[in-house]
Write a protein that holds these residues in place. Sequence first.
Motif, mmCIF file in Angstrom:
data_model
loop_
_atom_site.group_PDB
_atom_site.id
_atom_site.type_symbol
_atom_site.label_atom_id
_atom_site.label_comp_id
_atom_site.label_asym_id
_atom_site.label_seq_id
_atom_site.Cartn_x
_atom_site.Cartn_y
_atom_site.Cartn_z
ATOM 1 N N LYS A 402 35.012 -1.194 0.242
ATOM 2 C CA LYS A 402 34.672 -2.451 0.886
ATOM 3 C C LYS A 402 35.792 -3.478 0.722
ATOM 4 O O LYS A 402 36.512 -3.498 -0.271
ATOM 5 C CB LYS A 402 33.366 -3.000 0.309
ATOM 6 C CG LYS A 402 32.178 -2.036 0.448
ATOM 7 C CD LYS A 402 31.920 -1.647 1.878
ATOM 8 C CE LYS A 402 30.734 -0.707 2.005
ATOM 9 N NZ LYS A 402 30.508 -0.254 3.374
ATOM 10 N N MET A 453 32.807 -14.119 7.210
ATOM 11 C CA MET A 453 33.410 -13.473 6.044
ATOM 12 C C MET A 453 34.630 -14.271 5.589
ATOM 13 O O MET A 453 34.685 -14.769 4.480
ATOM 14 C CB MET A 453 33.799 -12.039 6.368
ATOM 15 C CG MET A 453 34.346 -11.284 5.172
ATOM 16 S SD MET A 453 34.688 -9.566 5.589
ATOM 17 C CE MET A 453 35.314 -8.983 3.999
ATOM 18 N N ASP A 459 30.874 -10.656 9.812
ATOM 19 C CA ASP A 459 30.253 -9.381 9.420
ATOM 20 C C ASP A 459 28.866 -9.276 10.060
ATOM 21 O O ASP A 459 27.987 -10.101 9.781
ATOM 22 C CB ASP A 459 30.129 -9.340 7.892
ATOM 23 C CG ASP A 459 29.652 -7.998 7.371
ATOM 24 O OD1 ASP A 459 29.401 -7.090 8.185
ATOM 25 O OD2 ASP A 459 29.532 -7.854 6.135
ATOM 26 N N LYS A 461 25.163 -8.191 10.405
ATOM 27 C CA LYS A 461 24.187 -7.752 9.405
ATOM 28 C C LYS A 461 22.797 -7.599 10.025
ATOM 29 O O LYS A 461 22.398 -8.390 10.875
ATOM 30 C CB LYS A 461 24.134 -8.754 8.247
ATOM 31 C CG LYS A 461 25.431 -8.814 7.430
ATOM 32 C CD LYS A 461 25.314 -9.796 6.289
ATOM 33 C CE LYS A 461 26.589 -9.843 5.456
ATOM 34 N NZ LYS A 461 26.829 -8.570 4.742
ATOM 35 N N GLN A 473 27.778 -4.924 2.989
ATOM 36 C CA GLN A 473 28.870 -5.134 3.931
ATOM 37 C C GLN A 473 28.905 -3.988 4.938
ATOM 38 O O GLN A 473 28.780 -2.827 4.579
ATOM 39 C CB GLN A 473 30.205 -5.206 3.171
ATOM 40 C CG GLN A 473 31.376 -5.603 4.057
ATOM 41 C CD GLN A 473 32.678 -5.669 3.280
ATOM 42 O OE1 GLN A 473 33.608 -4.932 3.548
ATOM 43 N NE2 GLN A 473 32.746 -6.554 2.306
ATOM 44 N N MET A 477 33.420 -5.060 11.352
ATOM 45 C CA MET A 477 33.815 -6.462 11.329
ATOM 46 C C MET A 477 34.246 -6.949 12.709
ATOM 47 O O MET A 477 34.943 -6.247 13.438
ATOM 48 C CB MET A 477 34.962 -6.660 10.337
ATOM 49 C CG MET A 477 34.586 -6.334 8.909
ATOM 50 S SD MET A 477 33.285 -7.425 8.302
ATOM 51 C CE MET A 477 33.018 -6.715 6.678
#
Length: 599
Positions: A402, A453, A459, A461, A473, A477
């Motif tokens: 990550k 981020m 990011d 989610k 995470q 992205m």
Amino acid sequence: MKRILNVFLLCLIALPSFAQSKKQKTGDPLAGIDTLLNRILKDQQVAGFAVAVVKGDQVIYSKGFGYRDLENKKPVTPNTLFAIGSSSKAFTGSLLGLLRKEGKLTFEDKAVSLLPQLHFYNEEMNSQIILRDLMAHRTGLSRYDFSWLLFNTSNRDSIIARVKYMKPSAAVREKWFYNNFMYLAQGMIVERLTGKTWEQNIKEKFFIPLEMNRSNTDIKVFKQDSDASLPYTVAKGSEIKKVDYYNINGMGPAGSINSSANDMANWLKVWVSGGFFKKKEILSTDYVREAASSQMVMSADLPAAHDDVFLANYGLGWMIGSYRGHYMVEHGGNINGFSANVAFLPSDQLGIVVLSNQNGSQVPTVVRNSIVDRLLNLKTIDWNGEAIAKTRAGMQVNNGAKSAPVLNTKPSHPLKDYVGSFENPAYGIIKITFEKNDLYTVLSDEKVVLKHMHYDVFDPKSIDKNGVVDTAQSNLMFNFSSGIDGKIQGVGIFLDGSDKPVMFDFKPETKILSLKELQKYAGEYALGQAMVKIYIKGNTLMVYVPGQPEYETIVTEPDTFSLKALKGYSVKFNVDAGKRVNSVSFIQPNGVFKAVKQK
């Protein structure tokens, strides 16, 4: 995003190997197998799975383990329905085998001739790629799976149109690349030549004659079945967690069949016998032999942990390898919450199907290998133990993969400036909205929130039914970029294992102005020594610069038009207090240039 990122799409799971145990005792080769399979059920944290074994034209073993519904403790049976994912590909390829037998096509026909909607990246590919290339994954196109996973639709024409924009990773027949779009194309060819849907063909040509009465290709029918499995994944290393079903929709020919172990046993009988079921020909023996023979080398696969497991070739909807001195033909299948493996060993008249309700699972291969070892009286291998070791190793790698956020940074724009539609023709359109001080988008029918981020990186989610945002995470992205005018012009996302982001360009909302509104912009404008003409053609404002082609425009903002054919180019009309246009500014990457209206 977990539901999306946990998908291990329609692929083969290859297991490493470390050690062999003593040769098993003679007698009933499957004696004690239930004990082993129950141990696998527990050790692999799988809710349930079903197994069927075919020997010749007989089912010699058929059983369910664990639960199809873990919460309500509903057991798996040999008739429980599971999504079989890419194990569906052999069905699609077989429909083409039937059409070839009828004389309606050959496998050497050009693909674009069989399917006019299909266009490849360049004319060289259009002229070279034949039907056999689609069937054996040798077109040179890599997976592009996120194109249909994240931008799903039931419109097959819309999906196949994306192929034109997919850049090849290798020349035709140079390298093997798995590509689900090529099996969609095959399904569409079947539809075009038969006048019936792919789904109808599968039912009429296979489900009905093979007495596969439990099987279907419809996610709604699947979900409503009283003996259908729920989909699961493993979270936090050991938690069995329910996930959502995934509706493959238009990509159905690549992997939308739902079936049971008992039904799939009938399918295996066809392949074990060379094309027959209850003495009736289902597939020609010639096609069975061809489909189960090497058409393309998948990869260099020398003996590794086990010196008697090697070879990785592809036939027509089947993968081919050498398993401990025996010729094995098989295909895995994975789609959200389900994993499958369908295999047969033609020289041994043996077929095995394993269907599980675990996402991206090693269980089907572990169970298959464990059963084959016993049936062929081979030295048994602890495939279960090796799978556990592989899972642990994978967890260690993932835990260190990550990215750490850069602290004390903020977006370059107010969040509302990131709102809009962003398009990549090989994938689709991402629409970003602003609600309650957050950015949102929809990926694969799932609404996700974009959390900042660092810098212009967000990011995506997942949000559960209670509104709780997932803290893990993701791997997708969103990296926004700005143009020379400072406005957001695109977003880059790392997809399909690429080391470069896939760029989605800002797609202005199409606004329609009346002819009367457009008329005020028309005229001649002096740009240095050149006279630029702006005029109306149909209902569109056109721009003509001497020595260049005429440019069609799209209105994006008040008094501002983008040049449709040129990314980053636009014209902004300057209007005085009397609402009269007196000049126009040409905004382009190398600067802003003003032209004064002459008449």
